[in-house]
Design a protein around this motif. Structure first.
Motif, PDB file in Angstrom:
ATOM      1  N   ALA A   1       0.804  -1.223   0.000  1.00  0.00           N
ATOM      2  CA  ALA A   1       0.000   0.000   0.000  1.00  0.00           C
ATOM      3  C   ALA A   1       0.836   1.271   0.000  1.00  0.00           C
ATOM      4  O   ALA A   1       0.305   2.360  -0.275  1.00  0.00           O
ATOM      5  N   THR A   2       2.123   1.142   0.304  1.00  0.00           N
ATOM      6  CA  THR A   2       2.951   2.352   0.445  1.00  0.00           C
ATOM      7  C   THR A   2       4.133   2.400  -0.521  1.00  0.00           C
ATOM      8  O   THR A   2       4.941   3.329  -0.455  1.00  0.00           O
ATOM      9  N   LEU A   3       4.272   1.413  -1.391  1.00  0.00           N
ATOM     10  CA  LEU A   3       5.378   1.376  -2.342  1.00  0.00           C
ATOM     11  C   LEU A   3       4.923   1.793  -3.741  1.00  0.00           C
ATOM     12  O   LEU A   3       3.777   1.566  -4.102  1.00  0.00           O
ATOM     13  N   PRO A   4       5.809   2.400  -4.532  1.00  0.00           N
ATOM     14  CA  PRO A   4       7.162   2.869  -4.211  1.00  0.00           C
ATOM     15  C   PRO A   4       7.100   4.179  -3.432  1.00  0.00           C
ATOM     16  O   PRO A   4       6.055   4.827  -3.362  1.00  0.00           O
ATOM     17  N   VAL A   5       8.234   4.566  -2.877  1.00  0.00           N
ATOM     18  CA  VAL A   5       8.286   5.762  -2.041  1.00  0.00           C
ATOM     19  C   VAL A   5       9.101   6.844  -2.746  1.00  0.00           C
ATOM     20  O   VAL A   5      10.326   6.782  -2.800  1.00  0.00           O
ATOM     21  N   PHE A   6       8.419   7.836  -3.294  1.00  0.00           N
ATOM     22  CA  PHE A   6       9.086   8.999  -3.870  1.00  0.00           C
ATOM     23  C   PHE A   6       9.091  10.176  -2.904  1.00  0.00           C
ATOM     24  O   PHE A   6       9.998  11.001  -2.929  1.00  0.00           O
ATOM     25  N   ASP A   7       8.048  10.237  -2.045  1.00  0.00           N
ATOM     26  CA  ASP A   7       7.913  11.340  -1.095  1.00  0.00           C
ATOM     27  C   ASP A   7       7.344  10.775   0.206  1.00  0.00           C
ATOM     28  O   ASP A   7       6.138  10.498   0.296  1.00  0.00           O
ATOM     29  N   PRO A   8       8.183  10.575   1.218  1.00  0.00           N
ATOM     30  CA  PRO A   8       7.692   9.986   2.470  1.00  0.00           C
ATOM     31  C   PRO A   8       6.546  10.772   3.112  1.00  0.00           C
ATOM     32  O   PRO A   8       5.650  10.172   3.713  1.00  0.00           O
ATOM     33  N   ALA A   9       6.574  12.093   2.996  1.00  0.00           N
ATOM     34  CA  ALA A   9       5.490  12.889   3.583  1.00  0.00           C
ATOM     35  C   ALA A   9       4.168  12.562   2.901  1.00  0.00           C
ATOM     36  O   ALA A   9       3.130  12.402   3.552  1.00  0.00           O
ATOM     37  N   SER A  10       4.188  12.468   1.580  1.00  0.00           N
ATOM     38  CA  SER A  10       2.978  12.106   0.849  1.00  0.00           C
ATOM     39  C   SER A  10       2.497  10.717   1.241  1.00  0.00           C
ATOM     40  O   SER A  10       1.287  10.483   1.403  1.00  0.00           O
TER      41      SER A  10
END
Length: 446
Positions: free
Chosen positions: A389-398
């Motif tokens: 549900a959280t991958l990939p990670v381009f912007d951790p805040a988003s």
């Protein structure tokens, strides 16, 4: 190869937390990758690149979180923790009916120190597992709530309640205030407790009681935590009874100021917003409860444009029905974007700010919590970003705001003490809270 051994002159520390990303909140908008947070005696003593941290410090414990983002612990600026035992008991009712026909009769019969202690402990467990490290409470028997806070290891601001109706807790407003102040005096040295004056709402508090609250606020420096403009009916009733809107009445009575936290603030016009801005009033935005009770949608973008500090609250689980500040942050952002047809409103970093440092400011605790700044309490929340549900990670805040949920919170610290480890509570027994909740469920059914 880098040298991973500390230098011979390394400084001793209690804990080193090494996540993939850190969002310190101060400075705003910053994401630090491959940094470490250093904690000693419950306080943050350093935040620096991981390799430099390993060279400079020798920590008694090191927590490596390779797929996590570390943020300050979340600050829930409005709830009624003891009411968690009433979760789902009167869904789909408007606020007035919900209160008068369901909640208040139940409280008249059942509210007690035992109920408040048990309900608050259940709330603390839910909040900690959701990444909430501080909550601002408004309910009866704050001394019982304090016992649950002490057991759970969470931080809380407890309300010194005031309203006119007698209950099992007190005979009227003066009795409530006196009892609350006595509790505050008895617990003033508790390291994780603070207090606010908590007149319930304009429609339940008299002018004479508001005068006393204003005097107490001036004498003690305590903040004021109050429901205000929650529905249009509240405003209309005030106009009929007093010839003025609730916020106008509160201004006349000396309640509004930079120490005031206005909860809900849904039914506002331009003059109300200008009044709040003029007095530097804070706002506790509770979007889920407002929607679920059919109260409306707060004009958050106009409040923000006026310079008003917006914090986030869950309200009580009896009306929300969950104590989940990450979902409140996401909903707050989406509502504003949709209402104003402006996708640029409330970007992810601003919502994280509202859930952390904005909340700390609203409670007068901004010098102690709300950001990962040196000298502040080590109240921390680690969120795993390694799931589908959280991958990939381009912007951790988003990812925190738009992808992750409370189920991705894995570790939580309060004052540097780990109170959630690998998604499990360390200070509260699930069996204990389950048994208490089932006991009260059976009582309420009877």
């Amino acid at each position: 190869m880098p040298n991973h051994a500390p230098t011979p002159t390394a400084v001793k520390a209690d804990l080193m937390v090494c996540p993939r990303w850190i969002i310190p909140v101060e400075p705003y908008g910053v994401v630090q990758e491959d940094h470490a947070l250093i904690i000693t005696n419950g306080q943050i003593v350093d935040l620096l690149p991981r390799e430099a941290a390993i060279q400079r410090y020798t920590a008694e414990s090191i927590e490596t979180l390779p797929d996590h983002v570390l943020i300050p612990g979340l600050v829930n600026t409005h709830t009624h923790a003891g009411m968690t035992l009433m979760r789902g008991i009167a869904d789909d009712q408007p606020l007035k009916t919900w209160l008068e026909d369901w909640i208040w009769p139940l409280e008249t019969r059942w509210v007690s120190t035992d109920m408040v202690r048990d309900g608050t402990l259940l709330a603390c467990a839910e909040m900690l597992l959701s990444g909430i490290t501080t909550f601002n409470d408004m309910y009866f028997f704050p001394e019982a709530a304090a016992e649950a806070v002490d057991q759970a290891g969470i931080r809380a601001s407890l309300g010194i309640l005031a309203f006119e109706v007698p209950t099992a807790y007190g005979h009227g407003a003066d009795d409530y205030l006196n009892r609350g102040l006595a509790t505050r005096d008895a617990l003033r040295d508790h390291p994780r407790l603070s207090f606010m004056l908590a007149p319930h709402a304009p429609y339940t508090v008299s002018d004479a009681t508001f005068d006393k609250v204003a005097t107490l606020a001036a004498q003690t420096g305590l903040g004021i935590h109050i429901h205000v403009h929650e529905t249009q009916q509240e405003v209309d009733d005030s106009l009929r009874q007093y010839g003025e809107r609730p916020l106008e009445r509160l201004e006349r009575l000396g309640i509004l100021g930079p120490q005031t936290l206005a909860v809900h603030a849904v039914a506002l016009n331009d003059s109300d917003i200008a009044l709040m801005a003029r007095h530097n009033v804070h706002m506790a935005h509770c979007p889920t409860a407002n929607l679920k009770l059919g109260s409306g949608m707060a004009p958050s973008s106009q409040l923000h444009a006026a310079g008003i500090n917006i914090a986030l609250g869950t309200d009580g689980a009896a009306g929300n029905n969950r104590l989940d500040l990450l979902s409140e942050a996401r909903l707050a952002g989406l509502l504003a974007k949709g209402m104003e047809q402006n996708p640029g409103l409330f970007p992810a970093h601003s919502l994280i700010y509202m859930a952390t440092l904005g909340g700390a400011r609203a409670l007068g605790l901004q010098d102690q919590i709300g950001s990962l700044a040196i000298g502040k309490h080590a109240d921390l929340c680690a969120i795993a970003l390694d799931s589908t549900a959280t991958l990939p990670v381009f912007d951790p805040a988003s990812q925190i705001i738009h992808c992750a949920g409370r189920e991705h919170v894995t570790h939580v610290w309060v004052d540097g003490q780990c109170v959630v480890k690998k998604k499990h509570l360390t200070e509260i027994s699930h069996g204990e809270i389950y048994a208490k909740a089932k006991t009260w469920e059976n009582r309420f059914r009877g």
